[in-house]
Design a protein around this motif. Structure first.
Motif, PDB file in Angstrom:
ATOM      1  N   ASP A 230       0.851  -1.183   0.000  1.00 26.31           N
ATOM      2  CA  ASP A 230       0.000   0.000   0.000  1.00 26.31           C
ATOM      3  C   ASP A 230       0.892   1.240   0.000  1.00 26.31           C
ATOM      4  N   ASP A 587      -3.327   1.762  -3.910  1.00 22.03           N
ATOM      5  CA  ASP A 587      -3.519   2.896  -2.998  1.00 22.03           C
ATOM      6  C   ASP A 587      -5.015   3.128  -2.857  1.00 22.03           C
ATOM      7  N   SER A 615       3.750  -1.126   3.708  1.00 20.76           N
ATOM      8  CA  SER A 615       3.373   0.226   3.318  1.00 20.76           C
ATOM      9  C   SER A 615       4.593   1.005   2.858  1.00 20.76           C
ATOM     10  N   SER A 617       5.709   4.968   2.283  1.00 27.46           N
ATOM     11  CA  SER A 617       5.234   6.294   2.696  1.00 27.46           C
ATOM     12  C   SER A 617       6.122   7.434   2.229  1.00 27.46           C
ATOM     13  N   ASP A 640      -8.716  10.321   5.564  1.00 24.77           N
ATOM     14  CA  ASP A 640      -7.704   9.379   6.053  1.00 24.77           C
ATOM     15  C   ASP A 640      -6.810   8.860   4.935  1.00 24.77           C
ATOM     16  N   ASN A 642      -3.826   7.941   2.526  1.00 23.73           N
ATOM     17  CA  ASN A 642      -2.404   7.704   2.789  1.00 23.73           C
ATOM     18  C   ASN A 642      -1.585   8.588   1.849  1.00 23.73           C
TER      19      ASN A 642
END
Length: 750
Positions: A230, A587, A615, A617, A640, A642
């Motif tokens: 993700d 995503d 994940s 980031s 929310d 990401n």
């Protein structure tokens, strides 16, 4: 062309002689050309050049010898073809690259230096010194995974930037105090990150040398169960997905060879064209790549479903289950006894025997099971006769005397009434016909999907049964898997007839040989042996059906932009991954139709229960200036979301202008980048940019819809009237995705 390629291409050049220097550093980097910094590399590259020349010559010779070898048949032919493929693939990679097979080097705490390459390479000398370790090998892991927090036993690491087979820059990272004393050119810490923002091209550029530790950890993760990657825009999800495909084929023996291989599924054709060079550049051509559309023949011409309610209904995996009931409708045995006349008396097949015969093909595709079921029906009818007795004893003069099993089978096989009864109860069915009937015969759909309401059944009906939409593809795929090859019976009959003709011809030859055999042991009589006759049968007399390369099963499936898949489309992928070994890349914030669940909840609903979450980031691609504008757009719809953190700046603020200035914006950018560097993209609703001609900008300007831009990246992105792209989640996602395609500059036209 790589350095070794250039030498090999010139017949008058000594392939063992390396270039004067592998380094071609610009004047501004003259300090990096100091002898103490690059002399070890120069010696290594000299050895690599010599080994490359020897390896290429050896591969060419082995390939020529293998091709000359008689193919034979069966496994022998398969083994030869696989060896040709293996040798050709490695030779192609070595020719494609030269010294630029080398990605960089790392120095361990004990002072040992290891060079990392796209492929492994040994010294041309007999000692077999390892010149390059394959990037996928455990020995190469610290090159990608070492960080200042966890150096993984390294003092330092060097990465090269290659251009036309020579190094035009390199970066050193030092992890320990001891490493400071080594030969290292210490750049500003931002230099390497800045290198990630170089100009884009029509194809994804080679990024293997820039793989970061967080990405590498995911690439090397195990293949058991489902792994979810993700990450937001620019975090390298696609990079991870592609490199993971190549890594797993190399590192996991359960995936290679005859064990199924890897299927890579992308979101659309422009995406597949964009990433087409990545896997070959990794020395891997064994990964199948496709889109969901490619999984069924009808996908190429299918259009988007225009009715949102119909699209919602067809997205359900439960409705796809109606295909099983639709097929079962054509596998209902006769409910009464069937009497079949023969010259030796009548035979009767009871309803119970019909049912037993129909159950015998459980688990076999419908069309391919017909012959098996038919054989059982004939066998039951044959069993009604006592072949150990004279039939005349039981049936009198009308019986016609003795009968053999072969005669009975031939009679039943040709009995038109029996054939008609069987065909009506178990017909040959085409997948397109079956699905088309669901959408045009309301009573049939109601029988197969009883949970649908009357209004839903009416909504799903249409006039043209073959007016295929993208939403129909999971149904066509499920039907094709459940039905199998509609030509299976005909192909089997052709094969049997061809083999029978072969045997008849051989029998005549054998009889002649036996008649002329005057040897003491009469060896020619052995030719009558049944096992020898079977060995002589030529199965290739009838061409076999070409297998569907995308039908699976595959040992592992990688799917990018997975947040867009419906439950029905997930069934298409899981059909091809019986082991549920799958990498899921996506995503949630980029799902056009919303993604309110967690990944675990979504995957559990479609049948994946062993899920590992990872994940990403850090945004390496999208500059801070663009993300500052894009983040509020998606958070307004998805608080929310990401949203990753950008680690670099382009220095170019987001610009806004009028839609009438589109040509002026492109002209200005094209003039500034006239040297051929970079690619731009105009993103707009379909048909909104007809005045923009790709040809006018030498194929360096693309025109795409927001949906088709997903997964791609461009130096300049121009959005045309994004405020008119739609409301709610879909509109917000389209704007967010389109904005974050920019790696340098974003212009928004209203």
């Amino acid at each position: 062309m790589g350095a070794a390629d250039a030498r090999i291409a010139d017949d008058n050049t000594d392939v063992r002689r390396p270039a004067a220097s592998a380094f071609d550093l610009p004047d501004r980097l003259a300090a990096k050309a100091a002898t103490e910094l690059i002399e070890q590399d120069e010696r290594q590259f000299g050895a690599i050049a010599e080994s490359l020349a020897d390896s290429i010559a050896d591969l060419e010779q082995r390939l020529e010898e293998t091709r000359r070898r008689a193919a034979g048949g069966g496994q022998q032919a398969l083994d030869r073809d696989q060896e040709v493929h293996r040798l050709t693939a490695r030779l192609k990679t070595l020719r494609r690259f030269g010294l630029d097979l080398c990605l960089g080097r790392m120095v361990a705490a004990n002072g040992e230096t290891t060079y990392v390459g796209r492929l492994g390479l040994t010294d041309a000398d007999a000692d077999g010194t390892r010149l390059l370790v394959d990037w996928r090998s455990p020995a190469a892991e610290p090159f990608f995974g070492a960080t200042h927090g966890d150096p993984m036993g390294l003092l330092s690491r060097r990465r090269y930037r290659w251009n036309r087979g020579r190094i035009n820059d390199y970066w050193d990272e030092v992890f320990t105090a001891e490493g400071m004393a080594s030969s290292a050119a210490l750049d500003d810490q931002s230099a390497f990150i800045a290198s990630l923002g170089t100009h884009r091209s029509a194809r994804m550029r080679d990024v293997l040398g820039t793989i970061q530790a967080d990405q590498d950890a995911i690439i090397r993760a195990g293949s058991q169960g489902a792994l979810v990657v993700d990450g937001g825009p620019g975090t390298g999800k696609t990079v991870v997905a592609l490199h993971r495909s190549a890594y797993l084929l190399y590192a996991d023996p359960r995936l290679s060879g005859h064990r199924g291989g890897v299927l890579f599924v992308g979101p659309h054709e422009p995406y597949l064209a964009y990433v087409a060079d990545v896997l070959p550049s990794l020395g891997e051509d064994g990964v199948r790549t496709c889109t969901v559309r490619d999984l069924v023949p009808e996908g190429a011409a299918a259009v988007e479903e225009s009715n949102p309610e119909v699209a919602r209904l067809k997205a359900s995996a439960e409705l796809v289950g109606a295909v099983e009931k639709a097929v079962a409708f054509y596998e209902e045995p006769p409910t009464t006894s069937t009497r079949v006349d023969t010259p030796w008396g009548d035979a009767v097949l009871t309803a119970r025997e019909w049912a037993v015969a129909f159950r015998s093909a459980h688990g076999v595709p419908h069309n391919e099971a017909r012959d098996e079921v038919w054989d059982d029906v004939v066998s039951m009818l044959v069993d009604t006769f006592d072949l150990d007795q004279d039939i005349e004893d039981e049936y009198g003069d009308s019986g016609g005397g003795e009968v053999t099993e072969e005669q009975l089978r031939e009679w039943f096989d040709g009995h038109r009434g029996l054939r008609a009864t069987f065909h009506e109860a178990w017909p040959v069915i085409e997948a397109a016909d079956l699905v088309g009937d669901l959408w045009t015969v309301p009573a049939y759909l109601k029988m197969c999907a009883p949970s649908l309401s009357s209004n839903e059944i009416r909504a799903l009906q249409r006039d043209d049964p073959s007016a295929w939409t993208v939403a129909d593809l999971p149904f066509l795929d499920a039907a094709r898997h459940r039905l199998g090859d509609p030509e299976a019976s005909r192909r089997r009959r052709q094969r049997d007839a061809a083999i029978a003709a072969q045997r008849k011809e051989r029998e005549a030859v054998v009889e002649h040989l036996i008649e002329d055999d005057d040897s003491e042991m009469h060896l020619m009589s052995m030719l009558r042996a049944a096992d020898l006759q079977g060995a002589l049968d030529d199965e290739s007399a009838v061409p076999a059906r070409q297998p569907d390369a995308l039908a699976g099963p595959f040992a592992h499936v990688v799917v990018d932009e997975a947040q867009e898949l419906t439950d029905a489309e997930w069934q298409m992928l899981l059909q091809r991954s019986p082991s549920h070994s799958i990498t899921v890349v996506g995503d949630r914030a980029q799902a056009r139709h919303g993604f309110t669940e967690s990944w675990q909840e979504r995957l559990a609903r479609v049948g994946l229960d062993r899920v590992t979450m990872t994940s990403l980031s850090i945004n390496y691609r999208t500059p801070q200036e663009v993300m500052t504008e894009a983040e509020p757009v998606i958070r307004a719809a998805l608080p929310d979301a990401n949203v990753p953190t950008s680690v670099r700046s382009s220095g170019l603020p987001v610009r806004r202008a009028s839609a009438s200035e589109l040509r002026a914006v492109l002209d200005a950018w094209f003039t500034e980048h006239a040297e051929g560097e970079g690619v731009a993209c105009v993103i707009a609703e379909s048909g909104a940019t007809a005045e923009v001609s790709d040809a006018a900008y030498a194929d360096r300007v693309r025109v795409l819809t927001p949906e088709l831009a997903k997964g791609l990246e461009f130096d300049l992105v121009v959005l045309v009237a994004p405020d008119r792209w739609g409301e709610g989640i879909e509109g917000a996602v389209d704007r967010y995705v389109a904005m974050t395609r920019a790696t340098q500059e974003l212009v928004i036209l209203s």
